[in-house]
Design a protein around this motif. Structure first.
Motif, mmCIF file in Angstrom:
data_model
loop_
_atom_site.group_PDB
_atom_site.id
_atom_site.type_symbol
_atom_site.label_atom_id
_atom_site.label_comp_id
_atom_site.label_asym_id
_atom_site.label_seq_id
_atom_site.Cartn_x
_atom_site.Cartn_y
_atom_site.Cartn_z
ATOM 1 N N SER A 1 0.831 -1.210 0.000
ATOM 2 C CA SER A 1 0.000 0.000 0.000
ATOM 3 C C SER A 1 0.863 1.257 0.000
ATOM 4 O O SER A 1 0.573 2.218 -0.726
ATOM 5 C CB SER A 1 -0.938 -0.008 1.207
ATOM 6 N N GLN A 2 1.913 1.256 0.795
ATOM 7 C CA GLN A 2 2.796 2.414 0.847
ATOM 8 C C GLN A 2 3.527 2.610 -0.480
ATOM 9 O O GLN A 2 3.654 3.725 -0.983
ATOM 10 C CB GLN A 2 3.818 2.253 1.967
ATOM 11 N N LEU A 3 4.014 1.526 -1.043
ATOM 12 C CA LEU A 3 4.775 1.618 -2.290
ATOM 13 C C LEU A 3 3.900 2.151 -3.417
ATOM 14 O O LEU A 3 4.389 2.846 -4.318
ATOM 15 C CB LEU A 3 5.347 0.250 -2.658
ATOM 16 N N LYS A 4 2.626 1.834 -3.393
ATOM 17 C CA LYS A 4 1.709 2.335 -4.415
ATOM 18 C C LYS A 4 1.703 3.859 -4.430
ATOM 19 O O LYS A 4 1.711 4.489 -5.484
ATOM 20 C CB LYS A 4 0.299 1.817 -4.145
ATOM 21 N N ALA A 5 1.710 4.480 -3.246
ATOM 22 C CA ALA A 5 1.683 5.942 -3.167
ATOM 23 C C ALA A 5 3.014 6.566 -3.575
ATOM 24 O O ALA A 5 3.045 7.676 -4.103
ATOM 25 C CB ALA A 5 1.317 6.374 -1.747
ATOM 26 N N PHE A 6 4.128 5.856 -3.342
ATOM 27 C CA PHE A 6 5.436 6.388 -3.716
ATOM 28 C C PHE A 6 5.665 6.363 -5.225
ATOM 29 O O PHE A 6 6.451 7.151 -5.752
ATOM 30 C CB PHE A 6 6.558 5.587 -3.042
#
Length: 239
Positions: A210-215
């Motif tokens: 989920s975090q990597l998606k935003a980055f």
């Protein structure tokens, strides 16, 4: 790096910071524990821009998923999670005054964690850029100054450390409060062992989907660069 440390305690502001900044060291330690500060579920199902970028419809869904991701990521590295249960700053504006984290409250919780786990080494974030990271760093310094016999190291948080001048400013801030920071450069393990640790870190980082998606695809490359640590000691005039 820290493989000879049976009881390694890493302080992490959010549910990913320890892996992003210390993942390879966690993979090499024998019994590491990650103490994450901001792990509370908000009382209301808020909607924030960051959660939306991560693909969530609300804060409760986001925090529940992040906690699960973090457990799996730490499991890859053989690390145990320990949650302090403070509220992330993105949810704090809508929280009651009593629910908002303070430096003193976080410092006391960290002292309690140190006393409970009795670490052989303590790793704290340098507190770069993000307000949550700065707050945790200041509270961690307060806690360590109450337990100065514990060997302490600062780690540079992935992503933020690449911002111009930000690490240098933290060094100046530490010296002003009577803490000397020296680069920590222990002998590296054999190449095959380093490759094993790096591979485990990459696997663990991928768990934070989920975090990597935003980055974005190229927004988190820095977390795979060599990890950097600083030995923290009281200046002579503070001893």
């Amino acid at each position: 790096m820290f493989e000879a440390t049976p009881r390694l305690l890493v302080i992490s502001p959010h549910l990913d910071d320890a892996v992003f900044g210390c993942g390879a060291s966690l993979a090499g330690a024998s019994r590491p524990r990650v103490c994450t500060v901001f792990t509370a579920l908000p009382a209301n199902d808020l909607h924030t821009d960051w959660d939306a970028q991560c693909g969530f419809t609300g804060a409760l869904e986001a925090m529940t998923a992040r906690i699960e991701e973090d457990k799996r990521a730490l499991g890859v590295l053989g690390a145990a999670p320990y949650h302090l249960g403070f509220l992330d700053s993105q949810y704090a504006p809508d929280a009651s005054e009593s629910a908002r984290p303070t430096r003193d409250a976080i410092a006391q919780a960290l002292i309690d964690a140190i006393d409970e786990h009795r670490p052989d080494a303590l790793l704290m974030p340098l507190g770069l850029f993000h307000s949550d990271h700065i707050l945790v760093h200041e509270a961690a310094c307060d806690a360590w100054l109450k337990r100065p016999d514990v060997p302490c190291y600062g780690y540079e948080e992935g992503l933020y450390r690449r911002m111009p001048g930000i690490v240098q400013q933290r060094m100046a801030d530490l010296l002003e409060r009577g803490i000397e920071a020296t680069p920590y450069n222990p002998p590296l393990p054999a190449a095959a062992e380093m490759q094993r640790r790096d591979a485990l870190k990459r696997e663990a980082v991928r768990v934070y989907a989920s975090q990597l998606k935003a980055f974005g695809d190229d927004g988190y490359d820095d977390v795979f660069m060599p990890e950097r640590y600083w030995t923290l000691k009281l200046a002579e005039d503070r001893r």
